[in-house]
Design a protein around this motif. Structure first.
Motif, short mmCIF file in Angstrom:
data_model
loop_
_atom_site.label_atom_id
_atom_site.label_comp_id
_atom_site.label_asym_id
_atom_site.label_seq_id
_atom_site.Cartn_x
_atom_site.Cartn_y
_atom_site.Cartn_z
N GLY A 10 2.08 -7.55 -13.56
CA GLY A 10 3.02 -6.60 -12.98
C GLY A 10 2.90 -6.47 -11.48
N ALA A 11 3.47 -5.38 -11.00
CA ALA A 11 3.56 -5.15 -9.57
C ALA A 11 2.21 -4.75 -8.97
CB ALA A 11 4.58 -4.05 -9.30
N CYS A 12 2.07 -5.02 -7.70
CA CYS A 12 0.87 -4.64 -6.97
C CYS A 12 0.74 -3.11 -6.98
CB CYS A 12 0.98 -5.14 -5.53
SG CYS A 12 -0.52 -4.87 -4.56
N PRO A 13 -0.47 -2.60 -7.13
CA PRO A 13 -0.66 -1.14 -7.14
C PRO A 13 -0.23 -0.45 -5.84
CG PRO A 13 -2.67 -2.25 -7.85
CD PRO A 13 -1.72 -3.31 -7.38
N CYS A 14 -0.10 -1.21 -4.74
CA CYS A 14 0.15 -0.59 -3.43
C CYS A 14 1.57 -0.06 -3.26
CB CYS A 14 -0.19 -1.56 -2.31
SG CYS A 14 1.11 -2.76 -1.94
N GLY A 15 2.46 -0.34 -4.19
CA GLY A 15 3.78 0.26 -4.13
C GLY A 15 4.88 -0.55 -3.46
N THR A 16 4.62 -1.78 -3.09
CA THR A 16 5.67 -2.59 -2.45
C THR A 16 6.69 -3.12 -3.45
OG1 THR A 16 4.38 -4.61 -2.63
CG2 THR A 16 4.17 -3.36 -0.56
N ALA A 19 4.56 -8.68 -6.68
CA ALA A 19 3.46 -9.04 -7.57
C ALA A 19 2.15 -9.00 -6.79
CB ALA A 19 3.68 -10.43 -8.16
N PHE A 20 1.08 -8.58 -7.45
CA PHE A 20 -0.23 -8.49 -6.80
C PHE A 20 -0.61 -9.82 -6.14
CE2 PHE A 20 -4.95 -8.73 -7.12
CZ PHE A 20 -5.25 -7.74 -6.21
N ALA A 21 -0.38 -10.93 -6.83
CA ALA A 21 -0.77 -12.24 -6.32
C ALA A 21 -0.12 -12.57 -4.97
CB ALA A 21 -0.44 -13.33 -7.34
N SER A 22 1.10 -12.08 -4.75
CA SER A 22 1.79 -12.38 -3.49
C SER A 22 1.80 -11.18 -2.54
CB SER A 22 3.23 -12.82 -3.77
OG SER A 22 3.96 -11.77 -4.39
N CYS A 23 1.04 -10.16 -2.86
CA CYS A 23 1.00 -8.96 -2.03
C CYS A 23 -0.43 -8.74 -1.51
CB CYS A 23 1.50 -7.76 -2.83
SG CYS A 23 1.81 -6.28 -1.83
N CYS A 24 -1.23 -7.97 -2.21
CA CYS A 24 -2.56 -7.59 -1.73
C CYS A 24 -3.69 -8.51 -2.18
CB CYS A 24 -2.87 -6.15 -2.13
SG CYS A 24 -1.90 -4.94 -1.21
N PRO A 26 -4.43 -11.69 -1.69
CA PRO A 26 -5.09 -12.52 -0.66
C PRO A 26 -6.10 -11.72 0.17
CG PRO A 26 -2.74 -12.99 -0.72
CD PRO A 26 -2.97 -11.79 -1.60
N TYR A 27 -5.87 -10.43 0.32
CA TYR A 27 -6.78 -9.59 1.10
C TYR A 27 -7.91 -9.05 0.22
CZ TYR A 27 -2.26 -9.54 3.47
OH TYR A 27 -1.06 -9.89 4.02
N VAL A 28 -7.55 -8.46 -0.91
CA VAL A 28 -8.52 -7.81 -1.79
C VAL A 28 -9.45 -8.81 -2.47
CG1 VAL A 28 -8.78 -6.33 -3.83
CG2 VAL A 28 -6.98 -5.84 -2.17
N VAL A 29 -8.89 -9.88 -2.97
CA VAL A 29 -9.67 -10.85 -3.76
C VAL A 29 -10.22 -11.96 -2.88
CG1 VAL A 29 -9.60 -12.48 -5.68
CG2 VAL A 29 -8.33 -10.34 -5.82
N ASP A 30 -9.37 -12.55 -2.03
CA ASP A 30 -9.77 -13.72 -1.25
C ASP A 30 -10.41 -13.38 0.09
OD1 ASP A 30 -8.73 -15.28 -3.31
OD2 ASP A 30 -6.76 -15.41 -2.38
N GLY A 31 -10.31 -12.12 0.53
CA GLY A 31 -10.96 -11.71 1.76
C GLY A 31 -10.22 -12.05 3.04
N LEU A 32 -8.95 -12.44 2.93
CA LEU A 32 -8.19 -12.69 4.14
C LEU A 32 -7.93 -11.38 4.87
CD1 LEU A 32 -5.59 -15.29 2.84
CD2 LEU A 32 -7.77 -15.71 4.01
N ALA A 33 -7.71 -11.45 6.16
CA ALA A 33 -7.48 -10.25 6.97
C ALA A 33 -6.02 -9.82 6.90
CB ALA A 33 -7.87 -10.51 8.42
#
Length: 133
Positions: A10-16, A19-24, A26-33
């Motif tokens: 489903g959708a990213c928890p951040c409200g955009t 999808a989580f995979a294309s939203c947060c 990369p930052y939360v899981v992969d550590g990108l800035a």
């Protein structure tokens, strides 16, 4: 931990609405800035919602970061509304993001409203502090 190791349908928890995979992820899981203060705040919310304190640690200014970052298991974060963004773009040094985060714990529910301050440190956005109301 890799993106494939966590279940995030489903959708990213951040409200955009993305999808989580294309939203947060990369930052939360992969550590990108995250590129902006708002993206950093949204990714921090997603990390709280998913119980992933590593991202919270790396996006918290060391001067204001607590020694331990507990993520309460009993609190379920149920929604995020961004109310105001001041500065915080990719080419700025500081930013402010005001938000309302909705939560539920057992039979209780409520909101956390905060005006958060972010700063760029070493090329990365970090949470400095916030004022709740």
């Amino acid at each position: 931990m890799s993106l494939s190791s966590i279940a995030t349908p489903g959708a990213c928890p951040c409200g955009t609405g993305r999808a989580f995979a294309s939203c947060c992820a990369p930052y939360v899981v992969d550590g990108l800035a995250p590129p902006t203060a708002e993206a950093t705040m949204r990714s921090r919310y997603a990390a709280y919602a998913l119980g992933m304190p590593d991202h919270l640690f790396r996006t918290w200014h060391p001067r204001t970061r607590p020694a331990e970052l507990p993520v309460p298991d009993e609190t379920r974060w149920t929604g995020l509304d961004v109310l105001d963004v001041v500065g915080g773009s990719a080419d700025e040094a500081t930013g402010i993001v005001e938000f309302v985060a909705h939560w539920r714990s057992g039979d209780q529910q409520g909101v956390l409203r905060e005006r958060s301050t972010f700063a760029r440190r070493g090329g990365r956005w970090v949470y400095v502090d916030g004022v709740t109301s």
